[in-house]
Write an enzyme that holds these catalytic residues in place. Structure first.
Site, PDB file in Angstrom:
ATOM      1  N   HIS A  55       0.813  -1.218   0.000  1.00 45.23           N
ATOM      2  CA  HIS A  55       0.000   0.000   0.000  1.00 45.23           C
ATOM      3  C   HIS A  55       0.847   1.268   0.000  1.00 45.23           C
ATOM      4  O   HIS A  55       0.493   2.255  -0.620  1.00 45.23           O
ATOM      5  CB  HIS A  55      -0.940   0.006   1.200  1.00 45.23           C
ATOM      6  CG  HIS A  55      -1.931  -1.108   1.147  1.00 45.23           C
ATOM      7  ND1 HIS A  55      -2.817  -1.262   0.116  1.00 45.23           N
ATOM      8  CD2 HIS A  55      -2.154  -2.141   1.976  1.00 45.23           C
ATOM      9  CE1 HIS A  55      -3.545  -2.328   0.322  1.00 45.23           C
ATOM     10  NE2 HIS A  55      -3.163  -2.894   1.443  1.00 45.23           N
TER      11      HIS A  55
ATOM     12  N   ARG B 102     -11.519   0.668 -11.703  1.00 44.79           N
ATOM     13  CA  ARG B 102     -11.270  -0.777 -11.806  1.00 44.79           C
ATOM     14  C   ARG B 102     -11.979  -1.504 -10.656  1.00 44.79           C
ATOM     15  O   ARG B 102     -11.426  -1.649  -9.572  1.00 44.79           O
ATOM     16  CB  ARG B 102      -9.772  -1.052 -11.754  1.00 44.79           C
ATOM     17  CG  ARG B 102      -8.999  -0.614 -12.996  1.00 44.79           C
ATOM     18  CD  ARG B 102      -7.538  -1.044 -12.891  1.00 44.79           C
ATOM     19  NE  ARG B 102      -6.906  -1.160 -14.192  1.00 44.79           N
ATOM     20  CZ  ARG B 102      -6.120  -0.231 -14.728  1.00 44.79           C
ATOM     21  NH1 ARG B 102      -5.877   0.885 -14.074  1.00 44.79           N
ATOM     22  NH2 ARG B 102      -5.570  -0.436 -15.907  1.00 44.79           N
TER      23      ARG B 102
ATOM     24  N   ARG C 102     -15.945   0.180 -14.557  1.00 47.65           N
ATOM     25  CA  ARG C 102     -15.775  -1.004 -15.395  1.00 47.65           C
ATOM     26  C   ARG C 102     -16.243  -2.210 -14.603  1.00 47.65           C
ATOM     27  O   ARG C 102     -15.861  -2.389 -13.446  1.00 47.65           O
ATOM     28  CB  ARG C 102     -14.298  -1.166 -15.784  1.00 47.65           C
ATOM     29  CG  ARG C 102     -14.064  -2.476 -16.514  1.00 47.65           C
ATOM     30  CD  ARG C 102     -12.679  -2.570 -17.087  1.00 47.65           C
ATOM     31  NE  ARG C 102     -11.670  -2.828 -16.075  1.00 47.65           N
ATOM     32  CZ  ARG C 102     -10.369  -2.899 -16.336  1.00 47.65           C
ATOM     33  NH1 ARG C 102      -9.927  -2.679 -17.563  1.00 47.65           N
ATOM     34  NH2 ARG C 102      -9.497  -3.148 -15.391  1.00 47.65           N
TER      35      ARG C 102
ATOM     36  N   GLU D 144     -10.469  -3.538 -26.622  1.00 44.60           N
ATOM     37  CA  GLU D 144      -9.208  -4.135 -26.137  1.00 44.60           C
ATOM     38  C   GLU D 144      -8.748  -5.294 -27.012  1.00 44.60           C
ATOM     39  O   GLU D 144      -7.713  -5.896 -26.728  1.00 44.60           O
ATOM     40  CB  GLU D 144      -9.407  -4.700 -24.723  1.00 44.60           C
ATOM     41  CG  GLU D 144      -9.822  -3.708 -23.692  1.00 44.60           C
ATOM     42  CD  GLU D 144      -9.906  -4.324 -22.311  1.00 44.60           C
ATOM     43  OE1 GLU D 144      -8.952  -4.202 -21.548  1.00 44.60           O
ATOM     44  OE2 GLU D 144     -10.946  -4.947 -22.004  1.00 44.60           O
TER      45      GLU D 144
ATOM     46  N   ASN E 260      -3.481  -1.435 -23.237  1.00 48.52           N
ATOM     47  CA  ASN E 260      -2.604  -2.450 -22.627  1.00 48.52           C
ATOM     48  C   ASN E 260      -2.923  -3.812 -23.235  1.00 48.52           C
ATOM     49  O   ASN E 260      -2.034  -4.546 -23.669  1.00 48.52           O
ATOM     50  CB  ASN E 260      -2.798  -2.496 -21.110  1.00 48.52           C
ATOM     51  CG  ASN E 260      -2.696  -1.130 -20.471  1.00 48.52           C
ATOM     52  OD1 ASN E 260      -2.149  -0.220 -21.068  1.00 48.52           O
ATOM     53  ND2 ASN E 260      -3.227  -0.977 -19.278  1.00 48.52           N
ATOM     54  N   ASP E 261      -4.208  -4.144 -23.269  1.00 47.64           N
ATOM     55  CA  ASP E 261      -4.583  -5.424 -23.865  1.00 47.64           C
ATOM     56  C   ASP E 261      -4.589  -5.347 -25.385  1.00 47.64           C
ATOM     57  O   ASP E 261      -4.127  -6.267 -26.059  1.00 47.64           O
ATOM     58  CB  ASP E 261      -5.962  -5.861 -23.358  1.00 47.64           C
ATOM     59  CG  ASP E 261      -5.843  -6.568 -22.014  1.00 47.64           C
ATOM     60  OD1 ASP E 261      -4.943  -7.423 -21.886  1.00 47.64           O
ATOM     61  OD2 ASP E 261      -6.624  -6.254 -21.104  1.00 47.64           O
TER      62      ASP E 261
ATOM     63  N   ARG F   2       1.914  -9.000 -22.752  1.00 46.39           N
ATOM     64  CA  ARG F   2       2.267  -7.734 -22.098  1.00 46.39           C
ATOM     65  C   ARG F   2       3.170  -7.928 -20.884  1.00 46.39           C
ATOM     66  O   ARG F   2       3.755  -6.975 -20.377  1.00 46.39           O
ATOM     67  CB  ARG F   2       0.991  -6.944 -21.735  1.00 46.39           C
ATOM     68  CG  ARG F   2       0.114  -7.580 -20.696  1.00 46.39           C
ATOM     69  CD  ARG F   2      -1.281  -6.942 -20.662  1.00 46.39           C
ATOM     70  NE  ARG F   2      -1.500  -6.105 -19.495  1.00 46.39           N
ATOM     71  CZ  ARG F   2      -2.676  -5.573 -19.157  1.00 46.39           C
ATOM     72  NH1 ARG F   2      -3.754  -5.787 -19.915  1.00 46.39           N
ATOM     73  NH2 ARG F   2      -2.805  -4.829 -18.102  1.00 46.39           N
TER      74      ARG F   2
ATOM     75  N   CYS G 198      -8.148   4.543 -21.953  1.00 44.70           N
ATOM     76  CA  CYS G 198      -7.768   4.385 -20.545  1.00 44.70           C
ATOM     77  C   CYS G 198      -6.551   3.485 -20.384  1.00 44.70           C
ATOM     78  O   CYS G 198      -6.119   3.234 -19.263  1.00 44.70           O
ATOM     79  CB  CYS G 198      -8.939   3.880 -19.720  1.00 44.70           C
ATOM     80  SG  CYS G 198      -9.528   2.274 -20.264  1.00 44.70           S
TER      81      CYS G 198
END
Ligand code: PEP
Ligand code: MG
Length: 537
Positions: free
Chosen positions: A179, A286, A322, A421, A444-445, A455, A492
């Site tokens: 964290h 997310r 999402r 994606e 990213n995907d 990735r 995003c």
């Protein structure tokens, strides 16, 4: 000058400040042990107090939800009570049980779950503190400009720290997913974790330098060394200050259309940080982080609490939630994914939701209800076929009718978005655009699937690059399909946070960037400069 080097890259930036050294361990009570009954009662009272303190913290920050679960878990309570029955003092029994549970977590072959060891220790130390008269704030003495040097920094420690005073963090323990790293990255505070021996090597009050990008803690600084690091720190703060100076700017393209800079967030706390940093809203919330941080599937009520709190924190700005993006490399501890040879091409994202219909409905109902509180939008990950979008929308309609007949408030006009994606989604983008309200490009995907380059595989990282011709063409095709249908198209994926890609994306017609919280200022500054330059042409 001496240095400790950590292999973990926790955040970025350079800081110089006075060391505020915190050395702690879970102290066993020195009090004389009472009889078994009084020790049991003392423990039950301390546990009760800890649960209510943690629940209060969890209401403000989802990070603490896992702590509440750990404190409520029978494994902890039964373990402590059994040690007490064997004649152990309550404080010792709490410490022992905590170590037993932490050892179980530490053996798990999953980085995320291993990182929960810190949460167990945090809960145990709180119960220990409540047994010995209450939680004390070890950070009360922190002064402006201090660098906190500690063995470990648990989430509940972070809740006690006044970040406006802190220049940097250094800890002995911690991984890139702990964290302290997440918070340091999001708040732009230089941090080094995994700096073994720092609490004994660095003296309280001595000047210390933190070079986060290189994972270095420098101490016993000579005059020249201190000068060098102070000027590096000034340069870093200067850069950040000019980022925050532009955070309230609103870049506009040549036609006068405003370019939105949204943020990606995974918790209510991050939504707050994003808004404070100047985000125009949240382009990607997310939701899987909530599922991953709980011991079991969060109920509709629990999800509603979190989504509604996030919507309030957005203060009227858009919040794009999402739906659960599980699978691939995101495992949910209480769900059985079985063995898959190609998990990224397997049971993930919308495929999981559609095959766990009741679970999906609980999430959709919670999102619809949060829509009554703010400008909430719902977005579906990994769509590859029209049938998936149609089935999803029909489940959404089913949830709406249920909520109507139950008399529960919700947003009947919630806007529905699709993440682009996969190459399949790009190829059917015109059809998708006809049946949804917005797109968000997940580079990213998209990059890994277009380029057939994993990735997470360093050997093919040169190919897994969104600036390659094929990916850029896929992005352009998606934006054109959205424009032709008159729907919004954002991005995003990480590419949106890359200032070096901003020109290419603007030129391709992108007008909504959803970026990491620490990149908001930098991207706004780049977009303003690019728009100014194109105005001059
Ligand atoms: C993406 O794929 O670009 C994206 C934003 O989703 P994630 O990184 O969570 O898979
Ligand atoms: Mg993705």
């Amino acid at each position: 000058m001496k240095r400790i080097v950590s292999p973990v890259r926790a955040s970025e930036g350079v800081a110089v400040g006075r060391a505020y050294v915190v050395r702690r361990s879970v102290a066993a009570s020195t009090a004389v042990c009472g009889d078994v009954k009084s020790e049991r009662d003392r423990f039950e009272r301390a546990l009760e107090t800890s649960i209510s303190q943690l629940s209060e913290l969890a209401a403000g920050d989802g990070i603490f939800a896992a702590h509440v679960e750990i404190a409520r878990d029978d494994m902890l309570r039964d373990g402590v009570l059994s040690h007490i029955s064997d004649g152990m003092p309550a404080a010792e029994a709490v410490k022992c049980t905590g170590e037993e549970i932490a050892a179980m977590f530490a053996d798990i072959d999953d980085e995320y779950l291993r990182a929960r060891v810190d949460d167990v220790r945090d809960v145990v130390s709180r119960i220990g503190a409540n047994l010995s008269g209450g939680v004390v704030n070890p950070f009360e003495g922190v002064r402006d400009g201090d660098v906190i040097v500690a063995d470990t920094l648990a989430p509940s420690d972070m809740a006690m720290i006044d970040f406006s005073l802190v220049r940097g963090f250094v800890t002995e323990a911690g991984s890139a997913t702990s964290h302290v790293c997440i918070i340091a990255r999001n708040r732009g505070i230089p941090a080094v974790v995994g700096a073994c021996g720092c609490t004994s090597a660095v003296a309280d009050g001595e000047t210390v330098a933190v070079d986060a990008a290189n994972g270095e803690v420098l101490f016993a600084l000579g005059e020249d060394d201190e000068r060098v690091y102070r000027s590096k720190a000034d340069a870093w703060y200067g850069e950040r200050a000019s980022d925050s100076a532009v955070k309230d700017l609103h870049p506009r393209d040549a036609s006068g259309r405003e370019i939105a800079v949204y943020a990606n967030a995974g918790s209510v706390e991050e939504v707050r940080a994003a808004v404070a940093a100047g985000a125009d809203g949240i382009g990607l919330f997310r939701s899987e982080f909530l599922y991953m941080s709980e011991a079991e599937e969060p109920s509709e009520e629990r999800q509603y609490e979190v989504y509604a709190a996030a919507a309030c924190a957005c203060g009227g700005r858009p919040l794009t939630i999402r739906t659960l993006d599980a699978g691939g490399d995101k495992m949910i501890p209480y769900m059985d994914f079985g063995h898959e040879d190609n998990p990224f091409m397997g049971w993930r994202a919308i495929r999981v939701s559609l095959s766990c219909r009741e679970m999906f409905k609980r999430q959709l109902r919670a999102i619809l209800r949060a829509g009554a509180v703010g400008d909430v939008r719902v977005m579906f990950p990994m769509v590859t076929d029209m049938s998936e979008l149609r089935e999803t929308k029909s489940i959404l309609e089913e949830c709406k009718s249920e909520l109507s007949s139950e008399g529960i408030a919700y947003d009947s006009d919630i806007r529905v978005g699709v993440m682009i994606e996969t190459p399949a989604a790009v190829l059917i983008a015109r059809d998708l655009a006809a049946e949804c309200d917005f797109f968000s490009i997940g580079t990213n995907d998209l990059t890994q699937y277009v380029m057939a380059a994993d990735r997470a595989n360093a050997r093919v990282s040169a190919l897994c690059n969104p600036m390659t011709d094929a990916v850029r063409r896929a992005i352009r095709m998606t934006i054109e399909a959205a424009d032709a249908a008159g729907i919004e198209c954002g991005m995003c994926g990480e590419m949106a946070s890359d200032a070096a890609a901003a020109g290419v994306l603007l030129e391709a017609g992108l007008r909504e960037f959803s970026v990491n919280i620490s990149s908001i200022g930098r991207i706004k500054r780049s977009l303003c400069a690019l728009c100014r330059d194109s105005d001059r042409e």
